[in-house]
Design a protein around this motif. Structure first.
Motif, PDB file in Angstrom:
ATOM      1  N   LEU A  53       0.815  -1.221   0.000  1.00  0.00           N
ATOM      2  CA  LEU A  53       0.000   0.000   0.000  1.00  0.00           C
ATOM      3  C   LEU A  53       0.851   1.274   0.000  1.00  0.00           C
ATOM      4  O   LEU A  53       0.312   2.376  -0.010  1.00  0.00           O
ATOM      5  CB  LEU A  53      -0.935   0.005   1.209  1.00  0.00           C
ATOM      6  CG  LEU A  53      -2.026  -1.054   1.213  1.00  0.00           C
ATOM      7  CD1 LEU A  53      -2.805  -1.014   2.520  1.00  0.00           C
ATOM      8  CD2 LEU A  53      -2.971  -0.855   0.026  1.00  0.00           C
ATOM      9  N   ASP A  54       2.176   1.105   0.035  1.00  0.00           N
ATOM     10  CA  ASP A  54       3.105   2.235   0.032  1.00  0.00           C
ATOM     11  C   ASP A  54       2.879   3.164   1.223  1.00  0.00           C
ATOM     12  O   ASP A  54       2.780   4.383   1.076  1.00  0.00           O
ATOM     13  CB  ASP A  54       3.014   3.005  -1.298  1.00  0.00           C
ATOM     14  CG  ASP A  54       4.205   3.915  -1.519  1.00  0.00           C
ATOM     15  OD1 ASP A  54       5.298   3.599  -1.010  1.00  0.00           O
ATOM     16  OD2 ASP A  54       4.045   4.952  -2.181  1.00  0.00           O
ATOM     17  N   VAL A  55       2.736   2.544   2.409  1.00  0.00           N
ATOM     18  CA  VAL A  55       2.608   3.293   3.661  1.00  0.00           C
ATOM     19  C   VAL A  55       3.558   2.663   4.676  1.00  0.00           C
ATOM     20  O   VAL A  55       4.163   1.625   4.414  1.00  0.00           O
ATOM     21  CB  VAL A  55       1.152   3.268   4.214  1.00  0.00           C
ATOM     22  CG1 VAL A  55       0.197   3.956   3.263  1.00  0.00           C
ATOM     23  CG2 VAL A  55       0.692   1.850   4.517  1.00  0.00           C
TER      24      VAL A  55
ATOM     25  N   VAL B  69      -7.995   7.849  -0.941  1.00  0.00           N
ATOM     26  CA  VAL B  69      -7.082   7.157  -1.856  1.00  0.00           C
ATOM     27  C   VAL B  69      -6.575   5.864  -1.227  1.00  0.00           C
ATOM     28  O   VAL B  69      -6.569   4.808  -1.873  1.00  0.00           O
ATOM     29  CB  VAL B  69      -5.901   8.082  -2.249  1.00  0.00           C
ATOM     30  CG1 VAL B  69      -4.837   7.315  -3.015  1.00  0.00           C
ATOM     31  CG2 VAL B  69      -6.394   9.266  -3.064  1.00  0.00           C
ATOM     32  N   LEU B  70      -6.163   5.920   0.044  1.00  0.00           N
ATOM     33  CA  LEU B  70      -5.677   4.715   0.718  1.00  0.00           C
ATOM     34  C   LEU B  70      -6.796   3.688   0.879  1.00  0.00           C
ATOM     35  O   LEU B  70      -6.571   2.490   0.706  1.00  0.00           O
ATOM     36  CB  LEU B  70      -5.074   5.069   2.081  1.00  0.00           C
ATOM     37  CG  LEU B  70      -4.514   3.904   2.894  1.00  0.00           C
ATOM     38  CD1 LEU B  70      -3.491   3.104   2.091  1.00  0.00           C
ATOM     39  CD2 LEU B  70      -3.913   4.409   4.191  1.00  0.00           C
ATOM     40  N   ALA B  71      -7.993   4.136   1.171  1.00  0.00           N
ATOM     41  CA  ALA B  71      -9.131   3.216   1.294  1.00  0.00           C
ATOM     42  C   ALA B  71      -9.390   2.501  -0.029  1.00  0.00           C
ATOM     43  O   ALA B  71      -9.615   1.286  -0.053  1.00  0.00           O
ATOM     44  CB  ALA B  71     -10.377   3.973   1.746  1.00  0.00           C
ATOM     45  N   PHE B  72      -9.334   3.240  -1.140  1.00  0.00           N
ATOM     46  CA  PHE B  72      -9.517   2.624  -2.461  1.00  0.00           C
ATOM     47  C   PHE B  72      -8.388   1.634  -2.763  1.00  0.00           C
ATOM     48  O   PHE B  72      -8.634   0.539  -3.268  1.00  0.00           O
ATOM     49  CB  PHE B  72      -9.575   3.689  -3.565  1.00  0.00           C
ATOM     50  CG  PHE B  72     -10.963   4.175  -3.859  1.00  0.00           C
ATOM     51  CD1 PHE B  72     -11.879   3.376  -4.530  1.00  0.00           C
ATOM     52  CD2 PHE B  72     -11.361   5.443  -3.471  1.00  0.00           C
ATOM     53  CE1 PHE B  72     -13.161   3.829  -4.818  1.00  0.00           C
ATOM     54  CE2 PHE B  72     -12.639   5.909  -3.745  1.00  0.00           C
ATOM     55  CZ  PHE B  72     -13.539   5.092  -4.417  1.00  0.00           C
TER      56      PHE B  72
ATOM     57  N   SER C 114     -15.127  -4.188  -1.952  1.00  0.00           N
ATOM     58  CA  SER C 114     -15.530  -2.783  -1.983  1.00  0.00           C
ATOM     59  C   SER C 114     -15.051  -2.071  -0.721  1.00  0.00           C
ATOM     60  O   SER C 114     -14.746  -2.715   0.293  1.00  0.00           O
ATOM     61  CB  SER C 114     -17.052  -2.669  -2.087  1.00  0.00           C
ATOM     62  OG  SER C 114     -17.645  -3.097  -0.883  1.00  0.00           O
ATOM     63  N   ILE C 115     -14.997  -0.765  -0.783  1.00  0.00           N
ATOM     64  CA  ILE C 115     -14.633   0.018   0.398  1.00  0.00           C
ATOM     65  C   ILE C 115     -15.622  -0.266   1.524  1.00  0.00           C
ATOM     66  O   ILE C 115     -15.234  -0.406   2.681  1.00  0.00           O
ATOM     67  CB  ILE C 115     -14.591   1.528   0.077  1.00  0.00           C
ATOM     68  CG1 ILE C 115     -13.386   1.828  -0.811  1.00  0.00           C
ATOM     69  CG2 ILE C 115     -14.536   2.365   1.340  1.00  0.00           C
ATOM     70  CD1 ILE C 115     -13.287   3.264  -1.262  1.00  0.00           C
TER      71      ILE C 115
END
Length: 72
Positions: free
Chosen positions: A30-32, A50-53, A62-63
């Motif tokens: 997730l690049d975090v 954006v992070l949720a998606f 789905s979110i």
């Protein structure tokens, strides 16, 4: 005036464990940071849209399936 607290419960840890990923591995995907993953899993951090998606796409759901909206 009362301030409403919005909390998102989530299934990040459940999905991560199902996939066999470590917190470090998920953070990389997730690049975090790993700390962000820890905070998400503990419900101490509400992700950006954006992070949720990104997370929902990664877990192929789905979110709404991944994050549960709750007003306190």
């Amino acid at each position: 005036m009362l301030k409403r607290v919005i909390k998102l419960n989530n299934l990040i840890k459940v999905k991560r464990v199902e996939m066999g990923w470590t917190q470090d591995g998920l953070a990389e995907k997730l690049d975090v940071s790993r700390q962000t993953i820890i905070s998400l899993e503990k419900g101490k951090y509400n992700p950006s849209l954006v992070l949720a998606f990104k997370a929902a796409n990664l877990f192929e759901c789905s979110i709404e399936e991944l994050f549960i909206y709750k007003e306190e």
